[in-house]
Design an enzyme around this catalytic site. Structure first.
Site, PDB file in Angstrom:
ATOM      1  CE  LYS A   1     -20.324  11.441   7.584  1.00 56.75           C
ATOM      2  NZ  LYS A   1     -21.507  12.287   7.308  1.00 56.75           N
TER       3      LYS A   1
ATOM      4  NE  ARG B   1     -25.132   7.913  10.444  1.00 54.98           N
ATOM      5  CZ  ARG B   1     -24.703   7.859   9.175  1.00 54.98           C
ATOM      6  NH1 ARG B   1     -23.672   7.127   8.860  1.00 54.98           N
ATOM      7  NH2 ARG B   1     -25.289   8.559   8.253  1.00 54.98           N
TER       8      ARG B   1
ATOM      9  NE  ARG C   1     -25.782  12.345  -1.261  1.00 54.67           N
ATOM     10  CZ  ARG C   1     -25.323  12.071  -0.038  1.00 54.67           C
ATOM     11  NH1 ARG C   1     -24.042  12.183   0.217  1.00 54.67           N
ATOM     12  NH2 ARG C   1     -26.133  11.702   0.910  1.00 54.67           N
TER      13      ARG C   1
ATOM     14  NE  ARG D   1     -27.485   8.270  -0.181  1.00 48.90           N
ATOM     15  CZ  ARG D   1     -26.675   8.451   0.854  1.00 48.90           C
ATOM     16  NH1 ARG D   1     -25.375   8.611   0.641  1.00 48.90           N
ATOM     17  NH2 ARG D   1     -27.141   8.498   2.066  1.00 48.90           N
TER      18      ARG D   1
ATOM     19  NE  ARG E   1     -29.625  10.802   5.183  1.00 50.11           N
ATOM     20  CZ  ARG E   1     -29.226  11.242   3.985  1.00 50.11           C
ATOM     21  NH1 ARG E   1     -30.112  11.670   3.110  1.00 50.11           N
ATOM     22  NH2 ARG E   1     -27.961  11.237   3.673  1.00 50.11           N
TER      23      ARG E   1
HETATM   24  P1  AMP Z   1     -24.726   7.396   4.958  1.00 54.11           P
HETATM   25  O1  AMP Z   1     -24.420   6.935   3.584  1.00 54.11           O
HETATM   26  O2  AMP Z   1     -23.538   7.325   5.879  1.00 54.11           O
HETATM   27  O3  AMP Z   1     -25.389   8.747   4.991  1.00 54.11           O
HETATM   28  O4  AMP Z   1     -25.796   6.367   5.568  1.00 54.11           O
HETATM   29  C1  AMP Z   1     -27.057   6.173   4.961  1.00 54.11           C
HETATM   30  C2  AMP Z   1     -28.014   5.513   5.957  1.00 54.11           C
HETATM   31  O5  AMP Z   1     -27.499   4.240   6.346  1.00 54.11           O
HETATM   32  C3  AMP Z   1     -28.217   6.264   7.263  1.00 54.11           C
HETATM   33  O6  AMP Z   1     -29.201   7.288   7.165  1.00 54.11           O
HETATM   34  C4  AMP Z   1     -28.635   5.137   8.196  1.00 54.11           C
HETATM   35  O7  AMP Z   1     -29.979   4.751   7.951  1.00 54.11           O
HETATM   36  C5  AMP Z   1     -27.748   3.991   7.730  1.00 54.11           C
HETATM   37  N1  AMP Z   1     -26.437   3.973   8.437  1.00 54.11           N
HETATM   38  C6  AMP Z   1     -25.203   4.165   7.881  1.00 54.11           C
HETATM   39  N2  AMP Z   1     -24.242   4.070   8.807  1.00 54.11           N
HETATM   40  C7  AMP Z   1     -24.877   3.810   9.997  1.00 54.11           C
HETATM   41  C8  AMP Z   1     -24.429   3.617  11.330  1.00 54.11           C
HETATM   42  N3  AMP Z   1     -23.116   3.676  11.655  1.00 54.11           N
HETATM   43  N4  AMP Z   1     -25.370   3.378  12.277  1.00 54.11           N
HETATM   44  C9  AMP Z   1     -26.684   3.300  11.974  1.00 54.11           C
HETATM   45  N5  AMP Z   1     -27.178   3.491  10.742  1.00 54.11           N
HETATM   46  C10 AMP Z   1     -26.282   3.741   9.747  1.00 54.11           C
END
Ligand code: AMP
Length: 190
Positions: free
Chosen positions: A15, A89, A128, A134, A145
């Site tokens: 994404k 989400r 990654r 990360r 996740r």
């Molecule tokens: P991502 O980079 O989108 O994979 O997000 C990394 C982490 O940030 C996720 O595993 C959540 O802990 C938090 N996070 C990101 N976006 C959201 C969201 N819309 N709602 C809740 N937690 C989020």
């Protein structure tokens, strides 16, 4: 005109990569809640200190905090043209976003569901981890996740299918092929 695109899909589906490219080619702003949170963590803000242990555990950050961030970003944009990446989400986030889009008269161009088989997603995320380091790309957190995605985010597929906005994209191909499928789904291909 105020317009928005939503990227939906499990972790590792690509994404972020696709959203970045689409944003730069369409002249939209990419709003990645994950990136915004990571920047808070890096800067050691109060929100960052709150979010870090949740992110490291692979859990979702509470809706109120996420909605605060999104509200703040949108209120600073007079005529929003945004690509939401990793938001919404949860159903509560999706409903709040619907309200925001209505209030701000932002047209939703589509919800792109980018998917790939779970073993491929895990393989990519572990790769990654080595490249980007990360802290939430380790095997245990990745599993958490995925579980959060299945439980809390997957219901959004039905939600957006009902409104007719959902467009399914196979995330398994090469980056360029996936991008082409996205352009076709949105009808923005030159
Ligand atoms: P991502 O980079 O989108 O994979 O997000 C990394 C982490 O940030 C996720 O595993 C959540 O802990 C938090 N996070 C990101 N976006 C959201 C969201 N819309 N709602 C809740 N937690 C989020």
């Amino acid at each position: 005109m105020a317009e928005a695109v939503i990227f939906l899909g499990p972790p590792g589906a690509g994404k972020g990569t696709q959203a970045k490219r689409l944003a730069s080619e369409m002249g939209f702003k990419q709003l990645s809640t994950g990136d915004i949170l990571r920047s808070h963590v890096a800067r050691g803000t109060e929100l960052g200190r709150l979010a870090k242990p949740i992110m490291d555990a692979g859990k979702l950050v509470p809706d109120e905090l996420i909605l605060g961030l999104i509200g703040e970003e949108l209120s600073s944009m007079p005529d929003p043209r945004v690509i939401f990446d990793g938001f919404p989400r949860t159903l509560a986030q999706a409903e709040a976003l619907d309200k925001l889009l209505r209030e701000r008269k932002i047209r939703l161009l589509g919800v792109l569901l980018v998917t790939a088989p779970e073993d491929e997603l895990v393989r990519r995320l572990l790769g990654r981890a080595l490249e980007e380091g990360r802290s939430d790309d380790n095997e245990e957190t990745i599993r958490a996740r995925m579980a959060e995605y299945r439980q809390k985010t997957q219901p959004l597929v039905d939600y957006y299918q009902k409104t007719g906005s959902l467009k399914q994209i196979n995330g398994l191909g090469k980056v360029d092929e996936v991008y082409q499928a996205i352009q076709e789904a949105l009808g923005v291909k030159a």
